[in-house]
Design a protein around this motif. Structure first.
Motif, mmCIF file in Angstrom:
data_model
loop_
_atom_site.group_PDB
_atom_site.id
_atom_site.type_symbol
_atom_site.label_atom_id
_atom_site.label_comp_id
_atom_site.label_asym_id
_atom_site.label_seq_id
_atom_site.Cartn_x
_atom_site.Cartn_y
_atom_site.Cartn_z
ATOM 1 N N PRO A 289 51.238 29.280 36.889
ATOM 2 C CA PRO A 289 51.778 28.575 38.063
ATOM 3 C C PRO A 289 50.649 28.219 39.025
ATOM 4 C CG PRO A 289 52.351 30.904 38.115
ATOM 5 C CD PRO A 289 51.684 30.659 36.796
ATOM 6 N N TRP A 290 50.775 27.093 39.682
ATOM 7 C CA TRP A 290 49.701 26.593 40.548
ATOM 8 C C TRP A 290 49.730 27.210 41.941
ATOM 9 C CZ3 TRP A 290 45.822 23.693 38.769
ATOM 10 C CH2 TRP A 290 45.993 23.103 37.534
ATOM 11 N N GLY A 291 50.842 27.749 42.371
ATOM 12 C CA GLY A 291 50.965 28.214 43.736
ATOM 13 C C GLY A 291 50.549 29.645 43.969
ATOM 14 N N ARG A 292 49.844 30.272 43.076
ATOM 15 C CA ARG A 292 49.492 31.686 43.228
ATOM 16 C C ARG A 292 48.042 31.820 43.661
ATOM 17 N NH1 ARG A 292 52.661 35.588 39.572
ATOM 18 N NH2 ARG A 292 51.516 36.837 41.041
ATOM 19 N N CYS A 293 47.831 31.831 44.943
ATOM 20 C CA CYS A 293 46.492 31.999 45.495
ATOM 21 C C CYS A 293 46.527 33.214 46.422
ATOM 22 C CB CYS A 293 46.068 30.753 46.254
ATOM 23 S SG CYS A 293 44.422 30.852 46.922
ATOM 24 N N SER A 294 45.607 34.134 46.214
ATOM 25 C CA SER A 294 45.582 35.353 46.999
ATOM 26 C C SER A 294 44.238 35.466 47.730
ATOM 27 C CB SER A 294 45.761 36.559 46.076
ATOM 28 O OG SER A 294 45.602 37.737 46.809
ATOM 29 N N PRO A 295 44.267 35.825 49.010
ATOM 30 C CA PRO A 295 43.010 35.971 49.744
ATOM 31 C C PRO A 295 42.244 37.232 49.380
ATOM 32 C CG PRO A 295 44.833 36.495 51.171
ATOM 33 C CD PRO A 295 45.417 36.005 49.883
ATOM 34 N N GLY A 296 42.831 38.104 48.613
ATOM 35 C CA GLY A 296 42.141 39.317 48.205
ATOM 36 C C GLY A 296 42.525 40.499 49.075
ATOM 37 N N ARG A 297 41.760 41.572 48.932
ATOM 38 C CA ARG A 297 42.073 42.799 49.662
ATOM 39 C C ARG A 297 41.499 42.810 51.069
ATOM 40 N NH1 ARG A 297 40.497 45.310 44.459
ATOM 41 N NH2 ARG A 297 38.439 45.323 45.371
ATOM 42 N N CYS A 298 40.439 42.085 51.320
ATOM 43 C CA CYS A 298 39.741 42.153 52.609
ATOM 44 C C CYS A 298 40.000 40.881 53.414
ATOM 45 C CB CYS A 298 38.258 42.340 52.392
ATOM 46 S SG CYS A 298 37.883 43.771 51.398
ATOM 47 N N VAL A 299 41.189 40.778 53.941
ATOM 48 C CA VAL A 299 41.585 39.573 54.668
ATOM 49 C C VAL A 299 40.813 39.460 55.981
ATOM 50 C CG1 VAL A 299 43.556 38.366 55.670
ATOM 51 C CG2 VAL A 299 43.827 39.653 53.569
ATOM 52 N N LEU A 300 40.455 40.585 56.586
ATOM 53 C CA LEU A 300 39.725 40.555 57.851
ATOM 54 C C LEU A 300 38.368 39.874 57.694
ATOM 55 C CD1 LEU A 300 39.545 41.458 60.816
ATOM 56 C CD2 LEU A 300 38.452 43.530 59.989
ATOM 57 N N GLU B 212 36.645 51.860 32.530
ATOM 58 C CA GLU B 212 35.984 51.871 31.226
ATOM 59 C C GLU B 212 34.597 51.222 31.276
ATOM 60 O OE1 GLU B 212 39.180 50.485 31.471
ATOM 61 O OE2 GLU B 212 40.163 52.368 30.963
ATOM 62 N N LYS B 213 34.489 50.178 32.080
ATOM 63 C CA LYS B 213 33.189 49.507 32.209
ATOM 64 C C LYS B 213 32.213 50.300 33.061
ATOM 65 C CE LYS B 213 34.757 44.863 31.369
ATOM 66 N NZ LYS B 213 34.804 43.488 31.851
ATOM 67 N N LEU B 214 32.726 51.171 33.907
ATOM 68 C CA LEU B 214 31.867 51.995 34.741
ATOM 69 C C LEU B 214 31.374 53.246 34.011
ATOM 70 C CD1 LEU B 214 33.742 51.877 38.153
ATOM 71 C CD2 LEU B 214 31.605 50.770 37.569
ATOM 72 N N ASP B 215 31.897 53.540 32.856
ATOM 73 C CA ASP B 215 31.532 54.719 32.062
ATOM 74 C C ASP B 215 31.753 56.009 32.846
ATOM 75 O OD1 ASP B 215 30.851 53.193 29.871
ATOM 76 O OD2 ASP B 215 28.764 52.993 30.527
ATOM 77 N N LEU B 216 32.887 56.105 33.504
ATOM 78 C CA LEU B 216 33.202 57.329 34.243
ATOM 79 C C LEU B 216 34.136 58.220 33.475
ATOM 80 C CD1 LEU B 216 33.650 55.931 37.832
ATOM 81 C CD2 LEU B 216 31.710 57.162 36.913
ATOM 82 N N ASN C 280 35.891 42.409 46.926
ATOM 83 C CA ASN C 280 36.995 41.954 46.090
ATOM 84 C C ASN C 280 36.681 42.010 44.604
ATOM 85 O OD1 ASN C 280 39.189 41.333 47.781
ATOM 86 N ND2 ASN C 280 38.061 39.586 48.550
ATOM 87 N N ILE C 281 35.511 42.467 44.230
ATOM 88 C CA ILE C 281 35.172 42.603 42.817
ATOM 89 C C ILE C 281 35.921 43.788 42.239
ATOM 90 C CG2 ILE C 281 33.329 43.118 41.189
ATOM 91 C CD1 ILE C 281 31.409 41.652 43.017
ATOM 92 N N GLU C 282 36.579 43.554 41.118
ATOM 93 C CA GLU C 282 37.332 44.625 40.462
ATOM 94 C C GLU C 282 36.673 44.940 39.124
ATOM 95 O OE1 GLU C 282 41.409 43.641 40.110
ATOM 96 O OE2 GLU C 282 41.600 43.145 42.227
ATOM 97 N N VAL C 283 36.302 46.198 38.961
ATOM 98 C CA VAL C 283 35.685 46.662 37.724
ATOM 99 C C VAL C 283 36.540 47.801 37.197
ATOM 100 C CG1 VAL C 283 33.608 47.625 36.683
ATOM 101 C CG2 VAL C 283 33.406 46.034 38.585
#
Length: 79
Positions: free
Chosen positions: A6-17, A75-79, A69-72
């Protein structure tokens, strides 16, 4: 599939401030910069330099917004 999304799904992310601060600094800096360039005022240099500094300062907010807003996955962090 790209066409199925869908085209209408735009999110500003977690840090709106940080996003709001970056957009406000961009708008204010651009207004001051253009006012200093285009208006025939005696203090044009103050407006140009202040607008450029505010635009440069807004880059810090853009970097903070993007970095937070980077999501890792774990598994990629090897924790």
């Amino acid at each position: 599939m790209l066409l199925g999304r869908p085209w209408g799904r735009c999110s500003p992310g977690r840090c709106v401030l940080f996003l709001i601060l970056a957009l406000l600094c961009d708008a204010l800096g651009l207004v001051l910069l253009l006012l200093g360039i285009l208006a025939s005022l005696d203090y044009w240099d103050f407006l140009v330099y202040t607008g450029a500094l505010i635009l440069a300062f807004s880059l810090l907010f853009w970097i903070a917004w993007y970095s937070l807003n980077i999501e890792v996955s774990l598994e990629k962090l090897d924790l």
